[in-house]
Design a protein around this motif. Structure first.
Motif, PDB file in Angstrom:
ATOM      1  N   PRO A 165       0.812  -1.209   0.000  1.00 38.84           N
ATOM      2  CA  PRO A 165       0.000   0.000   0.000  1.00 38.84           C
ATOM      3  C   PRO A 165       0.851   1.268   0.000  1.00 38.84           C
ATOM      4  O   PRO A 165       1.920   1.319   0.613  1.00 38.84           O
ATOM      5  CB  PRO A 165      -0.787  -0.118   1.310  1.00 38.84           C
ATOM      6  N   ALA A 166       0.366   2.296  -0.692  1.00 35.77           N
ATOM      7  CA  ALA A 166       1.015   3.601  -0.740  1.00 35.77           C
ATOM      8  C   ALA A 166      -0.074   4.669  -0.811  1.00 35.77           C
ATOM      9  O   ALA A 166      -1.223   4.362  -1.162  1.00 35.77           O
ATOM     10  CB  ALA A 166       1.947   3.683  -1.949  1.00 35.77           C
ATOM     11  N   PRO A 167       0.231   5.905  -0.478  1.00 33.68           N
ATOM     12  CA  PRO A 167      -0.791   6.952  -0.447  1.00 33.68           C
ATOM     13  C   PRO A 167      -1.571   7.112  -1.746  1.00 33.68           C
ATOM     14  O   PRO A 167      -2.784   7.373  -1.720  1.00 33.68           O
ATOM     15  CB  PRO A 167       0.012   8.212  -0.124  1.00 33.68           C
ATOM     16  N   VAL A 190       8.875   5.978   0.411  1.00 31.75           N
ATOM     17  CA  VAL A 190       8.699   6.005   1.864  1.00 31.75           C
ATOM     18  C   VAL A 190       7.728   4.905   2.302  1.00 31.75           C
ATOM     19  O   VAL A 190       7.934   4.250   3.334  1.00 31.75           O
ATOM     20  CB  VAL A 190       8.212   7.386   2.325  1.00 31.75           C
ATOM     21  N   ALA A 191       6.674   4.672   1.505  1.00 28.15           N
ATOM     22  CA  ALA A 191       5.729   3.599   1.828  1.00 28.15           C
ATOM     23  C   ALA A 191       6.413   2.236   1.772  1.00 28.15           C
ATOM     24  O   ALA A 191       6.089   1.334   2.560  1.00 28.15           O
ATOM     25  CB  ALA A 191       4.539   3.643   0.873  1.00 28.15           C
ATOM     26  N   ALA A 192       7.355   2.057   0.851  1.00 23.03           N
ATOM     27  CA  ALA A 192       8.125   0.810   0.791  1.00 23.03           C
ATOM     28  C   ALA A 192       8.951   0.637   2.059  1.00 23.03           C
ATOM     29  O   ALA A 192       9.043  -0.468   2.619  1.00 23.03           O
ATOM     30  CB  ALA A 192       9.025   0.810  -0.435  1.00 23.03           C
ATOM     31  N   ARG A 193       9.543   1.719   2.526  1.00 25.11           N
ATOM     32  CA  ARG A 193      10.284   1.684   3.786  1.00 25.11           C
ATOM     33  C   ARG A 193       9.369   1.276   4.938  1.00 25.11           C
ATOM     34  O   ARG A 193       9.714   0.426   5.770  1.00 25.11           O
ATOM     35  CB  ARG A 193      10.896   3.058   4.023  1.00 25.11           C
ATOM     36  N   TYR A 220       6.588  -0.414   4.749  1.00 25.46           N
ATOM     37  CA  TYR A 220       6.191  -1.804   4.565  1.00 25.46           C
ATOM     38  C   TYR A 220       7.249  -2.741   5.148  1.00 25.46           C
ATOM     39  O   TYR A 220       6.930  -3.724   5.832  1.00 25.46           O
ATOM     40  CB  TYR A 220       5.975  -2.094   3.082  1.00 25.46           C
ATOM     41  N   LEU A 221       8.518  -2.438   4.892  1.00 19.99           N
ATOM     42  CA  LEU A 221       9.597  -3.263   5.432  1.00 19.99           C
ATOM     43  C   LEU A 221       9.613  -3.206   6.962  1.00 19.99           C
ATOM     44  O   LEU A 221       9.797  -4.230   7.633  1.00 19.99           O
ATOM     45  CB  LEU A 221      10.942  -2.816   4.873  1.00 19.99           C
ATOM     46  N   LEU A 222       9.424  -2.015   7.512  1.00 17.08           N
ATOM     47  CA  LEU A 222       9.424  -1.882   8.965  1.00 17.08           C
ATOM     48  C   LEU A 222       8.307  -2.698   9.614  1.00 17.08           C
ATOM     49  O   LEU A 222       8.455  -3.194  10.735  1.00 17.08           O
ATOM     50  CB  LEU A 222       9.286  -0.409   9.360  1.00 17.08           C
ATOM     51  N   ASP A 223       7.182  -2.830   8.910  1.00 13.81           N
ATOM     52  CA  ASP A 223       6.053  -3.592   9.432  1.00 13.81           C
ATOM     53  C   ASP A 223       6.209  -5.096   9.250  1.00 13.81           C
ATOM     54  O   ASP A 223       5.433  -5.876   9.798  1.00 13.81           O
ATOM     55  CB  ASP A 223       4.753  -3.138   8.762  1.00 13.81           C
ATOM     56  N   ASP A 224       7.193  -5.509   8.463  1.00 14.02           N
ATOM     57  CA  ASP A 224       7.432  -6.938   8.236  1.00 14.02           C
ATOM     58  C   ASP A 224       8.152  -7.506   9.453  1.00 14.02           C
ATOM     59  O   ASP A 224       9.235  -7.025   9.825  1.00 14.02           O
ATOM     60  CB  ASP A 224       8.283  -7.120   6.972  1.00 14.02           C
ATOM     61  N   PRO A 225       7.601  -8.524  10.099  1.00 11.51           N
ATOM     62  CA  PRO A 225       8.238  -9.076  11.303  1.00 11.51           C
ATOM     63  C   PRO A 225       9.619  -9.667  11.039  1.00 11.51           C
ATOM     64  O   PRO A 225      10.390  -9.876  11.990  1.00 11.51           O
ATOM     65  CB  PRO A 225       7.248 -10.152  11.764  1.00 11.51           C
ATOM     66  N   ARG A 226       9.951  -9.906   9.785  1.00 10.38           N
ATOM     67  CA  ARG A 226      11.269 -10.431   9.451  1.00 10.38           C
ATOM     68  C   ARG A 226      12.337  -9.343   9.413  1.00 10.38           C
ATOM     69  O   ARG A 226      13.532  -9.634   9.282  1.00 10.38           O
ATOM     70  CB  ARG A 226      11.220 -11.146   8.098  1.00 10.38           C
ATOM     71  N   CYS A 227      11.928  -8.065   9.491  1.00 11.62           N
ATOM     72  CA  CYS A 227      12.857  -6.940   9.403  1.00 11.62           C
ATOM     73  C   CYS A 227      13.360  -6.569  10.789  1.00 11.62           C
ATOM     74  O   CYS A 227      12.602  -6.526  11.754  1.00 11.62           O
ATOM     75  CB  CYS A 227      12.168  -5.744   8.744  1.00 11.62           C
TER      76      CYS A 227
END
Length: 251
Positions: free
Chosen positions: A4-6, A87-90, A92-99
């Motif tokens: 998702p992105a704005p 920024v939305a990609a960033r 998304y990665l932060l929300d990934d529990p694997r990150c």
């Protein structure tokens, strides 16, 4: 995959390491050609070294020519949906529990221009812009996160002196950096375009030929720099490497 992105959902390529995480994340920003085999190869290479790599398809939302024009305009205007998409990609990665919570940013050519614009905004822990055009407001980079960057002295797109200009402004801000200009290569020396034989001549005349020795040296510098800045556990309570202070929750 999509994320998702704005401005709406965007397709992307996600490459994950084979070993167990958590891993640092890296957003990979395309050059002007868009989502290519080369962009996937770059993402896969990052994943092979222990990074969760996400490459947004900045031309992937709607009619491709219109998306391409809008993205290129955003690059030169220093504003637009493409920045929100990165920024939305960033996020998304932060929300990934694997990150692990540490996020880097890599870009080539046009993508490097986006990287240089985003580096002072307190969002990334390290950035790797390769042969990117300098931002209009280059002095903002005194507040940049750590940067590792490569240039070719024979580049016919990015003007001569760009490496020195970046080195100077980062030094002024005391930013940790590794800036190198390779004397015998031009633009896109790290990218394997895979053009058919007739087009390799045009590629060479434009000074855009891949050069393995310089490319491998640049990659070694990137991985060494990222190991230094992305391997730590993030400190969410004080001053980050990008100069942003966490003041705690708003009243």
């Amino acid at each position: 995959m999509t994320y998702p992105a704005p401005a709406g959902t965007l397709p992307a390529y996600l490459a994950a390491p084979a070993e167990d995480g958590p891993w640092p994340g890296v957003v990979v920003v395309q050059d002007v050609r868009g989502m290519t085999t080369d962009l996937r190869r770059v993402s896969d290479r990052l994943a092979s070294r222990g990074y969760l790599a996400l490459a947004p398809d900045l031309y992937g939302r709607g009619f491709k020519p219109r998306c391409m024009i809008a993205t290129i305009r955003a690059h030169f205007a220093d504003a637009g949906d493409a920045y929100d998409d990165i920024v939305a990609a960033r996020n998304y990665l932060l929300d990934d529990p694997r990150c692990s919570g540490r996020i880097g940013l890599v870009g080539f050519c046009m993508g490097a221009g986006f990287v240089l614009q985003l580096s002072p905004r307190g969002l990334f822990d390290a950035a790797a812009p390769q042969y990117g055009l300098a931002p209009k407001a280059i002095d903002a980079l005194v507040r940049s996160c750590p940067i590792v960057a490569s240039y070719g002295a024979k580049d016919r797109i990015v003007k001569h002196g760009s490496a020195d200009a970046l080195e100077s402004v980062l030094a002024k801000g005391g930013v940790d950096r590794d800036i190198k200009e390779y004397p015998n290569v031009g633009h896109s020396f790290m990218n394997e375009f895979g053009f058919p034989a007739p087009f390799t001549i045009i590629e060479a005349l434009a000074g855009m030929a891949y050069s393995e020795s310089e490319a491998e040296d640049a990659w070694a510098r990137i991985f060494s720099f990222f190991q230094k800045h992305l391997s730590q556990t993030p400190d969410l309570t004080g001053l980050s490497e990008c100069g942003e202070v966490d003041d705690g929750p708003a009243n």
